[in-house]
Scaffold this motif. Sequence first.
Motif, PDB file in Angstrom:
ATOM      1  N   PHE A  53     -58.004  63.492 -11.080  1.00  0.00           N
ATOM      2  CA  PHE A  53     -57.998  62.847  -9.776  1.00  0.00           C
ATOM      3  C   PHE A  53     -57.143  61.589  -9.725  1.00  0.00           C
ATOM      4  CE2 PHE A  53     -61.743  65.517  -9.564  1.00  0.00           C
ATOM      5  CZ  PHE A  53     -61.623  66.067  -8.298  1.00  0.00           C
ATOM      6  N   LYS A  54     -56.488  61.258 -10.804  1.00  0.00           N
ATOM      7  CA  LYS A  54     -55.568  60.128 -10.760  1.00  0.00           C
ATOM      8  C   LYS A  54     -54.360  60.522  -9.907  1.00  0.00           C
ATOM      9  CE  LYS A  54     -56.997  58.045 -15.093  1.00  0.00           C
ATOM     10  NZ  LYS A  54     -57.881  57.151 -14.351  1.00  0.00           N
ATOM     11  N   ASN A  55     -53.867  59.582  -9.137  1.00  0.00           N
ATOM     12  CA  ASN A  55     -52.776  59.888  -8.220  1.00  0.00           C
ATOM     13  C   ASN A  55     -51.559  60.450  -8.942  1.00  0.00           C
ATOM     14  OD1 ASN A  55     -52.992  58.591  -5.120  1.00  0.00           O
ATOM     15  ND2 ASN A  55     -54.529  57.889  -6.576  1.00  0.00           N
ATOM     16  N   GLU A  56     -51.267  59.949 -10.138  1.00  0.00           N
ATOM     17  CA  GLU A  56     -50.106  60.464 -10.848  1.00  0.00           C
ATOM     18  C   GLU A  56     -50.290  61.918 -11.253  1.00  0.00           C
ATOM     19  OE1 GLU A  56     -52.046  57.618 -13.970  1.00  0.00           O
ATOM     20  OE2 GLU A  56     -51.886  57.784 -11.785  1.00  0.00           O
ATOM     21  N   HIS A  57     -51.537  62.312 -11.544  1.00  0.00           N
ATOM     22  CA  HIS A  57     -51.800  63.719 -11.848  1.00  0.00           C
ATOM     23  C   HIS A  57     -51.660  64.560 -10.579  1.00  0.00           C
ATOM     24  CE1 HIS A  57     -54.131  67.380 -12.690  1.00  0.00           C
ATOM     25  NE2 HIS A  57     -53.767  67.179 -13.942  1.00  0.00           N
ATOM     26  N   LEU A  58     -52.180  64.044  -9.467  1.00  0.00           N
ATOM     27  CA  LEU A  58     -52.084  64.771  -8.202  1.00  0.00           C
ATOM     28  C   LEU A  58     -50.633  64.954  -7.761  1.00  0.00           C
ATOM     29  CD1 LEU A  58     -55.005  63.004  -6.307  1.00  0.00           C
ATOM     30  CD2 LEU A  58     -55.033  65.323  -7.245  1.00  0.00           C
ATOM     31  N   ALA A  59     -49.769  64.035  -8.160  1.00  0.00           N
ATOM     32  CA  ALA A  59     -48.357  64.157  -7.816  1.00  0.00           C
ATOM     33  C   ALA A  59     -47.713  65.352  -8.520  1.00  0.00           C
ATOM     34  CB  ALA A  59     -47.620  62.871  -8.182  1.00  0.00           C
ATOM     35  N   TYR A  60     -48.226  65.682  -9.708  1.00  0.00           N
ATOM     36  CA  TYR A  60     -47.658  66.781 -10.487  1.00  0.00           C
ATOM     37  C   TYR A  60     -48.473  68.062 -10.341  1.00  0.00           C
ATOM     38  CZ  TYR A  60     -44.554  63.468 -12.852  1.00  0.00           C
ATOM     39  OH  TYR A  60     -43.577  62.530 -13.130  1.00  0.00           O
ATOM     40  N   GLN A  61     -49.798  67.922 -10.178  1.00  0.00           N
ATOM     41  CA  GLN A  61     -50.708  69.059 -10.055  1.00  0.00           C
ATOM     42  C   GLN A  61     -51.545  68.870  -8.791  1.00  0.00           C
ATOM     43  OE1 GLN A  61     -50.696  71.678 -12.100  1.00  0.00           O
ATOM     44  NE2 GLN A  61     -49.113  70.820 -13.425  1.00  0.00           N
ATOM     45  N   PRO A  62     -51.036  69.245  -7.635  1.00  0.00           N
ATOM     46  CA  PRO A  62     -51.734  68.994  -6.371  1.00  0.00           C
ATOM     47  C   PRO A  62     -53.126  69.616  -6.335  1.00  0.00           C
ATOM     48  CG  PRO A  62     -49.465  69.664  -5.966  1.00  0.00           C
ATOM     49  CD  PRO A  62     -49.726  69.881  -7.428  1.00  0.00           C
ATOM     50  N   TYR A  63     -54.015  68.925  -5.632  1.00  0.00           N
ATOM     51  CA  TYR A  63     -55.413  69.343  -5.544  1.00  0.00           C
ATOM     52  C   TYR A  63     -55.562  70.756  -4.994  1.00  0.00           C
ATOM     53  CZ  TYR A  63     -60.290  69.342  -3.977  1.00  0.00           C
ATOM     54  OH  TYR A  63     -61.607  69.667  -3.762  1.00  0.00           O
ATOM     55  N   SER A  64     -54.724  71.150  -4.051  1.00  0.00           N
ATOM     56  CA  SER A  64     -54.858  72.478  -3.450  1.00  0.00           C
ATOM     57  C   SER A  64     -54.712  73.597  -4.474  1.00  0.00           C
ATOM     58  CB  SER A  64     -53.820  72.658  -2.331  1.00  0.00           C
ATOM     59  OG  SER A  64     -52.502  72.508  -2.827  1.00  0.00           O
ATOM     60  N   ASP A  65     -54.053  73.317  -5.605  1.00  0.00           N
ATOM     61  CA  ASP A  65     -53.872  74.338  -6.638  1.00  0.00           C
ATOM     62  C   ASP A  65     -55.157  74.614  -7.409  1.00  0.00           C
ATOM     63  OD1 ASP A  65     -51.235  74.487  -5.920  1.00  0.00           O
ATOM     64  OD2 ASP A  65     -50.460  73.379  -7.644  1.00  0.00           O
ATOM     65  N   TRP A  66     -56.071  73.651  -7.429  1.00  0.00           N
ATOM     66  CA  TRP A  66     -57.280  73.819  -8.240  1.00  0.00           C
ATOM     67  C   TRP A  66     -58.558  73.420  -7.499  1.00  0.00           C
ATOM     68  CZ3 TRP A  66     -59.290  68.858  -9.295  1.00  0.00           C
ATOM     69  CH2 TRP A  66     -58.387  67.802  -9.166  1.00  0.00           C
ATOM     70  N   ALA A  67     -58.483  73.286  -6.178  1.00  0.00           N
ATOM     71  CA  ALA A  67     -59.632  72.839  -5.385  1.00  0.00           C
ATOM     72  C   ALA A  67     -60.818  73.794  -5.498  1.00  0.00           C
ATOM     73  CB  ALA A  67     -59.222  72.671  -3.923  1.00  0.00           C
ATOM     74  N   GLU A  68     -60.588  75.090  -5.355  1.00  0.00           N
ATOM     75  CA  GLU A  68     -61.687  76.053  -5.396  1.00  0.00           C
ATOM     76  C   GLU A  68     -62.367  76.038  -6.751  1.00  0.00           C
ATOM     77  OE1 GLU A  68     -60.808  79.939  -4.067  1.00  0.00           O
ATOM     78  OE2 GLU A  68     -59.856  79.282  -2.205  1.00  0.00           O
ATOM     79  N   ALA A  69     -61.577  75.954  -7.814  1.00  0.00           N
ATOM     80  CA  ALA A  69     -62.150  75.926  -9.162  1.00  0.00           C
ATOM     81  C   ALA A  69     -62.991  74.667  -9.356  1.00  0.00           C
ATOM     82  CB  ALA A  69     -61.041  75.989 -10.205  1.00  0.00           C
ATOM     83  N   TYR A  70     -62.515  73.547  -8.816  1.00  0.00           N
ATOM     84  CA  TYR A  70     -63.280  72.314  -8.978  1.00  0.00           C
ATOM     85  C   TYR A  70     -64.592  72.363  -8.207  1.00  0.00           C
ATOM     86  CZ  TYR A  70     -64.900  67.573  -8.846  1.00  0.00           C
ATOM     87  OH  TYR A  70     -65.718  66.468  -8.968  1.00  0.00           O
ATOM     88  N   ARG A  71     -64.580  72.890  -6.998  1.00  0.00           N
ATOM     89  CA  ARG A  71     -65.810  72.970  -6.217  1.00  0.00           C
ATOM     90  C   ARG A  71     -66.839  73.873  -6.889  1.00  0.00           C
ATOM     91  NH1 ARG A  71     -65.907  70.728  -1.167  1.00  0.00           N
ATOM     92  NH2 ARG A  71     -63.931  69.907  -0.365  1.00  0.00           N
ATOM     93  N   ARG A  72     -66.372  74.941  -7.520  1.00  0.00           N
ATOM     94  CA  ARG A  72     -67.301  75.789  -8.291  1.00  0.00           C
ATOM     95  C   ARG A  72     -67.864  75.020  -9.468  1.00  0.00           C
ATOM     96  NH1 ARG A  72     -63.251  79.804  -7.333  1.00  0.00           N
ATOM     97  NH2 ARG A  72     -62.448  79.494  -9.469  1.00  0.00           N
ATOM     98  N   GLU A  73     -67.018  74.251 -10.111  1.00  0.00           N
ATOM     99  CA  GLU A  73     -67.453  73.433 -11.250  1.00  0.00           C
ATOM    100  C   GLU A  73     -68.500  72.414 -10.812  1.00  0.00           C
ATOM    101  OE1 GLU A  73     -65.499  69.709 -13.615  1.00  0.00           O
ATOM    102  OE2 GLU A  73     -64.222  71.483 -13.385  1.00  0.00           O
ATOM    103  N   LEU A  74     -68.256  71.747  -9.690  1.00  0.00           N
ATOM    104  CA  LEU A  74     -69.183  70.739  -9.194  1.00  0.00           C
ATOM    105  C   LEU A  74     -70.517  71.362  -8.819  1.00  0.00           C
ATOM    106  CD1 LEU A  74     -69.786  67.842  -8.375  1.00  0.00           C
ATOM    107  CD2 LEU A  74     -68.684  68.303  -6.156  1.00  0.00           C
ATOM    108  N   ALA A  75     -70.482  72.540  -8.213  1.00  0.00           N
ATOM    109  CA  ALA A  75     -71.724  73.228  -7.852  1.00  0.00           C
ATOM    110  C   ALA A  75     -72.520  73.607  -9.093  1.00  0.00           C
ATOM    111  CB  ALA A  75     -71.405  74.471  -7.028  1.00  0.00           C
TER     112      ALA A  75
END
Length: 207
Positions: free
Chosen positions: A167-189
């Motif tokens: 979630f660091k901005n520099e990471h988001l610049a290279y790996q945008p959230y939309s590429d891994w959003a679904e996987a993260y929401r499953r992880e959080l659940a």
Amino acid sequence: MSENGFGDFEFERKFFVHDVPDVVAADPAPTLIVQAYLFAADGYAVRVRVQGTAPTEVDATPAELIDALGESAVGTMAAKGPAVGGTRYEAERALDGLVAGQIVRRAEHVVAKIRYSFWLDEDGWIIDRFLGANAPLVVAEVERSGPVVDLQIPSFCATEISEDERFKNEHLAYQPYSDWAEAYRRELALVGPQFVHTLGRNRISES
């Protein structure tokens, strides 16, 4: 040396938010931020940012967003070090807004977001609503002049991401959230809310 005696160090904690909370209405003039990461590796980064009052229309390219800011845009350049325990080295210096804008529009790794600022209890908070490839990410952040301990955490904070490099901005610049959003929401659940417990006593608001 800054007034707090910690020089170029910043103290902050960040939280994942499911949706933009109603409290952002307390900010009558949110800020548009468009920033480029010229270098990012192993927690170190160099960032150029241009910002100003957010326009009404934000469904646009970074270049169009910069154009919307016009000559009133404010520019900065920052060098950052790795974050440890909610503390990070960040040396930030002013740049001419037009020069900063020209650098950002030519960069490959860019993050754009709308920033809302408001007070909750004794702390100043910001909500960042990310645009473009990082939508629909929403992040809450609190910053103090010293370590952020014994924090009253608002109920809109779903989980803490202060130590999550994704979630660091520099990471988001290279790996945008939309590429891994679904996987993260499953992880959080699956794992549920997580909060840092080495910075005093966390108090979670019920409302």
